[in-house]
Design a protein around this motif. Structure first.
Motif, PDB file in Angstrom:
ATOM      1  N   UNK A 185       0.776  -1.543  -0.561  1.00 52.52           N
ATOM      2  CA  UNK A 185      -0.346   0.334   0.044  1.00 52.52           C
ATOM      3  C   UNK A 185       0.576   1.630  -0.023  1.00 52.52           C
ATOM      4  N   UNK A 186       1.676   1.456   0.534  1.00 51.91           N
ATOM      5  CA  UNK A 186       2.449   1.932   0.864  1.00 51.91           C
ATOM      6  C   UNK A 186       3.297   2.402  -0.511  1.00 51.91           C
ATOM      7  N   UNK A 187       3.970   1.409  -0.835  1.00 54.84           N
ATOM      8  CA  UNK A 187       4.560   1.583  -2.717  1.00 54.84           C
ATOM      9  C   UNK A 187       4.231   1.625  -3.257  1.00 54.84           C
ATOM     10  N   UNK A 188       2.581   1.413  -3.565  1.00 59.75           N
ATOM     11  CA  UNK A 188       1.703   1.307  -4.867  1.00 59.75           C
ATOM     12  C   UNK A 188       0.529   2.290  -4.771  1.00 59.75           C
ATOM     13  N   UNK A 189       0.191   2.754  -3.736  1.00 57.28           N
ATOM     14  CA  UNK A 189      -1.186   3.909  -3.664  1.00 57.28           C
ATOM     15  C   UNK A 189      -0.160   5.156  -3.194  1.00 57.28           C
ATOM     16  N   UNK A 190      -0.122   5.432  -2.003  1.00 60.31           N
ATOM     17  CA  UNK A 190       0.239   6.903  -1.359  1.00 60.31           C
ATOM     18  C   UNK A 190       1.724   7.424  -2.149  1.00 60.31           C
ATOM     19  N   UNK A 191       3.139   6.270  -2.737  1.00 58.97           N
ATOM     20  CA  UNK A 191       3.967   6.819  -3.157  1.00 58.97           C
ATOM     21  C   UNK A 191       3.885   6.992  -4.410  1.00 58.97           C
ATOM     22  N   UNK A 192       2.974   6.506  -5.490  1.00 62.42           N
ATOM     23  CA  UNK A 192       2.834   6.551  -6.517  1.00 62.42           C
ATOM     24  C   UNK A 192       1.865   8.175  -6.740  1.00 62.42           C
ATOM     25  N   UNK A 193       0.914   8.271  -5.816  1.00 62.42           N
ATOM     26  CA  UNK A 193       0.601   9.416  -5.592  1.00 62.42           C
ATOM     27  C   UNK A 193       0.894  10.666  -5.059  1.00 62.42           C
ATOM     28  N   UNK A 194       2.266  10.834  -3.855  1.00 66.16           N
ATOM     29  CA  UNK A 194       3.511  11.333  -3.829  1.00 66.16           C
ATOM     30  C   UNK A 194       4.150  12.212  -5.084  1.00 66.16           C
ATOM     31  N   UNK A 195       4.422  10.820  -5.933  1.00 59.34           N
ATOM     32  CA  UNK A 195       5.598  11.502  -7.355  1.00 59.34           C
ATOM     33  C   UNK A 195       4.885  12.038  -8.252  1.00 59.34           C
ATOM     34  N   UNK A 196       3.727  11.422  -8.179  1.00 61.24           N
ATOM     35  CA  UNK A 196       2.411  12.402  -8.911  1.00 61.24           C
ATOM     36  C   UNK A 196       2.863  13.782  -8.953  1.00 61.24           C
ATOM     37  N   UNK A 197       2.807  14.283  -7.376  1.00 57.43           N
ATOM     38  CA  UNK A 197       2.244  15.349  -7.402  1.00 57.43           C
ATOM     39  C   UNK A 197       3.335  16.516  -7.093  1.00 57.43           C
ATOM     40  N   UNK A 198       5.024  15.427  -7.124  1.00 62.16           N
ATOM     41  CA  UNK A 198       5.996  16.344  -6.961  1.00 62.16           C
ATOM     42  C   UNK A 198       6.430  16.625  -9.010  1.00 62.16           C
ATOM     43  N   UNK A 199       6.457  15.021  -9.739  1.00 63.95           N
ATOM     44  CA  UNK A 199       6.607  15.710 -10.743  1.00 63.95           C
ATOM     45  C   UNK A 199       5.918  16.687 -11.620  1.00 63.95           C
ATOM     46  N   UNK A 200       4.701  17.197 -11.087  1.00 70.80           N
ATOM     47  CA  UNK A 200       3.768  17.700 -11.975  1.00 70.80           C
ATOM     48  C   UNK A 200       4.425  19.559 -11.443  1.00 70.80           C
ATOM     49  N   UNK A 201       4.451  19.816  -9.990  1.00 68.56           N
ATOM     50  CA  UNK A 201       5.888  20.757  -9.261  1.00 68.56           C
ATOM     51  C   UNK A 201       6.475  21.300 -10.149  1.00 68.56           C
ATOM     52  N   UNK A 202       7.417  20.210 -10.728  1.00 67.36           N
ATOM     53  CA  UNK A 202       8.426  20.796 -11.322  1.00 67.36           C
ATOM     54  C   UNK A 202       8.440  20.084 -12.450  1.00 67.36           C
ATOM     55  N   UNK A 203       7.496  20.889 -13.244  1.00 62.24           N
ATOM     56  CA  UNK A 203       7.419  20.914 -14.891  1.00 62.24           C
ATOM     57  C   UNK A 203       7.662  19.247 -15.403  1.00 62.24           C
ATOM     58  N   UNK A 204       7.168  18.072 -14.774  1.00 68.43           N
ATOM     59  CA  UNK A 204       7.543  17.552 -15.485  1.00 68.43           C
ATOM     60  C   UNK A 204       5.932  15.965 -15.889  1.00 68.43           C
ATOM     61  N   UNK A 205       6.520  15.325 -16.485  1.00 70.27           N
ATOM     62  CA  UNK A 205       5.282  14.528 -17.086  1.00 70.27           C
ATOM     63  C   UNK A 205       4.974  13.976 -15.261  1.00 70.27           C
ATOM     64  N   UNK A 206       3.741  13.499 -15.669  1.00 76.15           N
ATOM     65  CA  UNK A 206       3.092  13.230 -13.805  1.00 76.15           C
ATOM     66  C   UNK A 206       3.694  11.523 -13.545  1.00 76.15           C
ATOM     67  N   UNK A 207       4.333  11.100 -14.610  1.00 80.49           N
ATOM     68  CA  UNK A 207       4.629   9.259 -13.896  1.00 80.49           C
ATOM     69  C   UNK A 207       6.793   9.480 -14.184  1.00 80.49           C
ATOM     70  N   UNK A 208       7.255  11.186 -14.520  1.00 79.78           N
ATOM     71  CA  UNK A 208       8.733  10.888 -14.545  1.00 79.78           C
ATOM     72  C   UNK A 208       9.040  10.124 -12.982  1.00 79.78           C
ATOM     73  N   UNK A 209       8.627  10.499 -12.342  1.00 77.46           N
ATOM     74  CA  UNK A 209       9.482  10.194 -10.651  1.00 77.46           C
ATOM     75  C   UNK A 209       9.407   8.752 -10.557  1.00 77.46           C
ATOM     76  N   UNK A 210       7.909   8.678 -10.851  1.00 76.81           N
ATOM     77  CA  UNK A 210       7.886   7.580 -10.512  1.00 76.81           C
ATOM     78  C   UNK A 210       8.356   5.975 -11.400  1.00 76.81           C
ATOM     79  N   UNK A 211       8.873   6.404 -12.284  1.00 78.74           N
ATOM     80  CA  UNK A 211       9.508   5.765 -13.434  1.00 78.74           C
ATOM     81  C   UNK A 211      11.309   5.719 -12.942  1.00 78.74           C
ATOM     82  N   UNK A 212      11.238   5.611 -12.317  1.00 75.23           N
ATOM     83  CA  UNK A 212      12.140   5.476 -11.110  1.00 75.23           C
ATOM     84  C   UNK A 212      12.314   5.233 -10.165  1.00 75.23           C
TER      85      UNK A 212
END
Length: 303
Positions: free
Chosen positions: A69-96
């Motif tokens: 749950x931490x990895x697939x749900x919470x983490x992915x949502x947090x990384x999506x928010x951070x990616x968009x805030x940095x001006x990146x594609x929504x899944x940029x950080x998730x992919x690394x």
């Protein structure tokens, strides 16, 4: 199944692996006080019956679901928010942070129901117990349970708990308590995400001091979920226009100038694990390793 005391389940921290049990007294503190913190860490691939102490056997299914749950749900949502805030594609950080699975498309609302196997990431769950020190060690420690430091990796989830002690550095020499909110998660940024964003996102120095007098006699339970990048991720600013525009500071610049090879997230994790609790090395000639030590101590001034 062996008990924790015999050493068979002890974490190999000096090799960069926190999987297993870290007993009290592992670290030699600079102030000479005893290390009163013990913890047990589980990676996705070590949350197995053969790697669990007897007391944890009945809870294995719950532990695995909690990790997922931490990895697939919470983490992915947090990384999506951070990616968009940095001006990146929504899944940029998730992919690394995660490589390849059937959930790469669509919206995640829950963790996989079939306990997806993933061994390429070093996410890990930690249950930590902070024990009250003796009065002698309390004086030696100057009421400081865990010295100021930044976390390894990308982000850390700290599950809020009621015993006071967690503080964050908000300005030079200005530490403030993090208020407890029931059923909340504190999201902490680690040093590696600062490296990859060129300093746009900042790692947050934090520490644990002794609780107020009415809580001082209590054991303090901490539940943490640590998230690093994929092991082969090179720690340098992301090559993207928005990153280049907002910040491109590379803390490893001198390291590379001295001939150091590109350092991966895995290598940095191992290097920092080796340096925790150690003193600085003094050499006559500066070498690439000296720069790694300087970066470590810059982010962990109390080590």
């Amino acid at each position: 199944m062996c008990d924790l005391a015999d050493g068979s389940l002890h974490a190999q921290i000096w090799e960069g692996s926190w999987a297993g049990y870290k007993p009290q007294g592992y670290y030699n503190r600079p102030d000479g006080a005893f290390d009163y913190v013990e913890h047990y860490d589980l990676y996705p691939w070590t949350a197995l019956r053969s790697r669990m102490p007897n007391i944890g056997q009945p809870l294995l299914k719950d532990v695995r679901q909690f990790i997922e749950h931490n990895h697939f749900v919470i983490l992915r949502k947090i990384l999506a928010i951070l990616s968009l805030g940095l001006g990146l594609e929504i899944d940029t950080l998730w992919k690394i942070h995660h490589r390849g699975n059937v959930l790469d498309k669509g919206v995640l609302t829950s963790a996989p129901t079939d306990h997806v196997e993933w061994q390429h990431t070093k996410d890990h769950l930690r249950y930590a117990m902070y024990h009250p020190p003796t009065e002698e060690d309390r004086i030696k420690k100057k009421q400081l349970w865990v010295p100021g430091h930044t976390d390894l990796g990308s982000v850390t989830f700290l599950y809020s708990q009621p015993i006071a002690g967690l503080q964050v550095l908000t300005a030079p020499d200005e530490w403030k308590y993090v208020r407890h909110y029931p059923d909340h998660i504190i999201v902490d940024l680690g040093d590696s995400i600062e490296f990859l964003t060129g300093g746009i996102l900042k790692a947050s120095p934090h520490r644990v001091i002794e609780p107020p007098e009415d809580q001082r006699h209590l054991d303090r339970l901490g539940i943490f979920y640590f998230v690093p990048f994929l092991p082969d991720t090179i720690l340098k600013p992301i090559d993207h226009p928005s990153i280049r525009k907002l910040g491109s500071n590379d803390v490893f610049e001198e390291y590379y100038a001295l001939g150091g090879k590109p350092i991966t997230a895995e290598e940095w994790l191992v290097e920092r694990s080796k340096l925790v609790g150690k003193k600085r090395t003094k050499r006559e000639k500066r070498e690439p390793r000296d720069i790694l030590e300087e970066i470590h101590f810059r982010y962990n001034p109390s080590s």
